[in-house]
Design a protein around this motif. Structure first.
Motif, mmCIF file in Angstrom:
data_model
loop_
_atom_site.group_PDB
_atom_site.id
_atom_site.type_symbol
_atom_site.label_atom_id
_atom_site.label_comp_id
_atom_site.label_asym_id
_atom_site.label_seq_id
_atom_site.Cartn_x
_atom_site.Cartn_y
_atom_site.Cartn_z
ATOM 1 N N ILE A 4 -1.664 -0.393 15.696
ATOM 2 C CA ILE A 4 -1.748 -1.187 14.223
ATOM 3 C C ILE A 4 -3.026 0.185 13.377
ATOM 4 C CG2 ILE A 4 -2.710 -3.025 13.011
ATOM 5 C CD1 ILE A 4 -1.007 -4.155 14.696
ATOM 6 N N ILE A 5 -3.397 0.158 12.620
ATOM 7 C CA ILE A 5 -3.918 1.685 12.245
ATOM 8 C C ILE A 5 -4.684 1.230 10.964
ATOM 9 C CG2 ILE A 5 -3.251 3.590 13.034
ATOM 10 C CD1 ILE A 5 -1.980 3.971 10.051
ATOM 11 N N ALA A 6 -4.598 -0.047 10.675
ATOM 12 C CA ALA A 6 -5.119 -0.645 8.966
ATOM 13 C C ALA A 6 -4.877 -2.398 9.175
ATOM 14 C CB ALA A 6 -4.980 0.378 7.600
ATOM 15 N N HIS A 7 -5.650 -2.481 8.619
ATOM 16 C CA HIS A 7 -5.780 -4.184 8.460
ATOM 17 C C HIS A 7 -6.191 -4.934 7.123
ATOM 18 C CE1 HIS A 7 -4.147 -6.084 12.562
ATOM 19 N NE2 HIS A 7 -4.988 -5.167 12.466
ATOM 20 N N VAL A 8 -5.311 -5.773 6.751
ATOM 21 C CA VAL A 8 -6.375 -6.250 5.030
ATOM 22 C C VAL A 8 -5.694 -7.175 4.578
ATOM 23 C CG1 VAL A 8 -5.662 -6.089 2.596
ATOM 24 C CG2 VAL A 8 -5.762 -4.086 3.898
ATOM 25 N N PHE A 9 -6.587 -8.399 5.020
ATOM 26 C CA PHE A 9 -6.576 -9.533 5.312
ATOM 27 C C PHE A 9 -6.272 -10.049 3.546
ATOM 28 C CE2 PHE A 9 -7.930 -8.506 9.422
ATOM 29 C CZ PHE A 9 -6.718 -9.095 10.229
ATOM 30 N N MET A 10 -6.042 -10.010 2.897
ATOM 31 C CA MET A 10 -5.720 -11.032 1.800
ATOM 32 C C MET A 10 -4.117 -11.621 0.901
ATOM 33 S SD MET A 10 -7.721 -7.971 -0.711
ATOM 34 C CE MET A 10 -9.706 -7.697 0.286
ATOM 35 N N SER A 11 -4.763 -11.741 0.346
ATOM 36 C CA SER A 11 -2.296 -12.440 -0.142
ATOM 37 C C SER A 11 -2.126 -11.091 -0.607
ATOM 38 C CB SER A 11 -3.016 -12.875 -1.945
ATOM 39 O OG SER A 11 -2.933 -12.138 -2.697
ATOM 40 N N ARG A 12 -0.522 -11.681 -0.440
ATOM 41 C CA ARG A 12 0.376 -10.535 -0.062
ATOM 42 C C ARG A 12 0.922 -10.520 -1.744
ATOM 43 N NH1 ARG A 12 5.049 -10.872 4.482
ATOM 44 N NH2 ARG A 12 6.157 -11.810 2.765
ATOM 45 N N GLY A 13 0.144 -8.891 -2.215
ATOM 46 C CA GLY A 13 0.389 -9.210 -3.297
ATOM 47 C C GLY A 13 0.896 -7.165 -3.548
ATOM 48 N N LYS A 15 -0.802 -5.169 -5.773
ATOM 49 C CA LYS A 15 -1.861 -4.392 -5.882
ATOM 50 C C LYS A 15 -2.287 -4.278 -4.204
ATOM 51 C CE LYS A 15 -6.727 -6.239 -7.924
ATOM 52 N NZ LYS A 15 -7.202 -6.011 -8.664
ATOM 53 N N ILE A 16 -2.482 -5.254 -3.287
ATOM 54 C CA ILE A 16 -2.718 -5.104 -2.494
ATOM 55 C C ILE A 16 -2.764 -4.264 -1.129
ATOM 56 C CG2 ILE A 16 -3.747 -6.407 0.191
ATOM 57 C CD1 ILE A 16 -5.514 -7.437 -2.761
ATOM 58 N N PHE A 17 -1.287 -4.631 -1.560
ATOM 59 C CA PHE A 17 -0.033 -3.399 -0.571
ATOM 60 C C PHE A 17 -0.345 -2.095 -0.816
ATOM 61 C CE2 PHE A 17 3.794 -1.208 -0.424
ATOM 62 C CZ PHE A 17 3.780 -0.730 1.265
ATOM 63 N N ASN A 18 -0.845 -1.957 -2.667
ATOM 64 C CA ASN A 18 -0.785 -0.462 -2.697
ATOM 65 C C ASN A 18 -1.971 0.121 -2.086
ATOM 66 O OD1 ASN A 18 1.236 -0.362 -4.518
ATOM 67 N ND2 ASN A 18 0.932 -1.425 -6.339
ATOM 68 N N LEU A 19 -3.425 -0.978 -2.405
ATOM 69 C CA LEU A 19 -4.811 -0.319 -1.871
ATOM 70 C C LEU A 19 -4.227 -0.067 -0.170
ATOM 71 C CD1 LEU A 19 -7.834 -0.511 -1.358
ATOM 72 C CD2 LEU A 19 -7.680 -2.916 -0.966
ATOM 73 N N LEU A 20 -3.468 -1.015 0.719
ATOM 74 C CA LEU A 20 -2.939 -0.815 2.559
ATOM 75 C C LEU A 20 -2.690 0.379 1.992
ATOM 76 C CD1 LEU A 20 -3.354 -1.140 4.585
ATOM 77 C CD2 LEU A 20 -0.874 -2.538 4.504
ATOM 78 N N PHE A 21 -1.617 0.788 1.446
ATOM 79 C CA PHE A 21 -0.600 1.793 1.417
ATOM 80 C C PHE A 21 -1.694 3.404 0.994
ATOM 81 C CE2 PHE A 21 2.306 5.378 -0.650
ATOM 82 C CZ PHE A 21 3.738 4.985 0.355
ATOM 83 N N ASN A 22 -2.411 2.854 -0.129
ATOM 84 C CA ASN A 22 -3.168 4.112 -0.280
ATOM 85 C C ASN A 22 -4.276 4.322 0.422
ATOM 86 O OD1 ASN A 22 -1.988 4.702 -2.818
ATOM 87 N ND2 ASN A 22 -3.735 3.178 -3.687
ATOM 88 N N ARG A 23 -5.134 3.701 1.892
ATOM 89 C CA ARG A 23 -5.875 3.747 2.298
ATOM 90 C C ARG A 23 -4.121 4.370 3.944
ATOM 91 N NH1 ARG A 23 -9.056 -1.372 3.572
ATOM 92 N NH2 ARG A 23 -10.285 -1.371 1.472
ATOM 93 N N LEU A 24 -3.264 4.282 3.782
ATOM 94 C CA LEU A 24 -2.642 4.996 4.888
ATOM 95 C C LEU A 24 -1.868 5.891 5.026
ATOM 96 C CD1 LEU A 24 -0.954 1.726 6.541
ATOM 97 C CD2 LEU A 24 -2.955 2.628 6.924
ATOM 98 N N SER A 25 -2.180 6.316 3.543
ATOM 99 C CA SER A 25 -1.327 7.978 2.965
ATOM 100 C C SER A 25 -2.015 9.360 3.500
ATOM 101 C CB SER A 25 -1.192 7.870 1.387
ATOM 102 O OG SER A 25 -2.856 8.079 1.526
ATOM 103 N N ILE A 26 -3.127 9.058 4.039
ATOM 104 C CA ILE A 26 -3.969 9.807 5.446
ATOM 105 C C ILE A 26 -3.116 10.116 6.525
ATOM 106 C CG2 ILE A 26 -5.595 10.270 3.467
ATOM 107 C CD1 ILE A 26 -7.390 8.188 6.154
ATOM 108 N N PHE A 27 -2.308 8.708 6.891
ATOM 109 C CA PHE A 27 -1.270 9.144 8.418
ATOM 110 C C PHE A 27 -0.263 9.749 8.024
ATOM 111 C CE2 PHE A 27 -4.946 6.029 8.734
ATOM 112 C CZ PHE A 27 -5.671 6.711 9.949
ATOM 113 N N ASN A 28 -0.022 9.774 9.017
ATOM 114 C CA ASN A 28 1.828 10.720 9.611
ATOM 115 C C ASN A 28 2.223 9.593 9.706
ATOM 116 O OD1 ASN A 28 3.908 11.988 8.983
ATOM 117 N ND2 ASN A 28 3.993 12.961 11.110
#
Length: 88
Positions: A4-13, A15-28
């Protein structure tokens, strides 16, 4: 190896998923393990695995992390209380 390389503890929406997806875009990212929530439809189909089998590992890791954070916070509060009692 699953990691597991990232967590976001917020509601599942979206907007929040896009935030997580952008954070993970640097990883393969090899595979995305999710449930069938409609927010995840932007993930690549070839890398998106839907199901509870793989989610259980992630949920266990999340629970362990949350428990450790609660214990750490409690120790911090106990230390602060002890310091306040000794300074009075």
């Amino acid at each position: 190896m699953r990691k597991i390389i990232a967590h976001v503890f917020m509601s599942r929406g979206r907007k929040i998923f896009n935030l997580l997806f952008n954070r993970l875009s640097i990883f393969n990212v090899a595979f995305w393990y999710t449930d069938d929530f409609n927010v995840y439809n932007i993930l690549p189909k070839k890398k998106h695995i839907v199901g509870k089998l793989y989610i259980q590992h992630i949920e266990r890791e999340t629970l362990t992390t949350r428990t450790q954070l609660k214990r750490l916070n409690q120790k911090r509060l106990d230390t602060q209380n002890q310091q306040q009692c000794t300074t009075k």
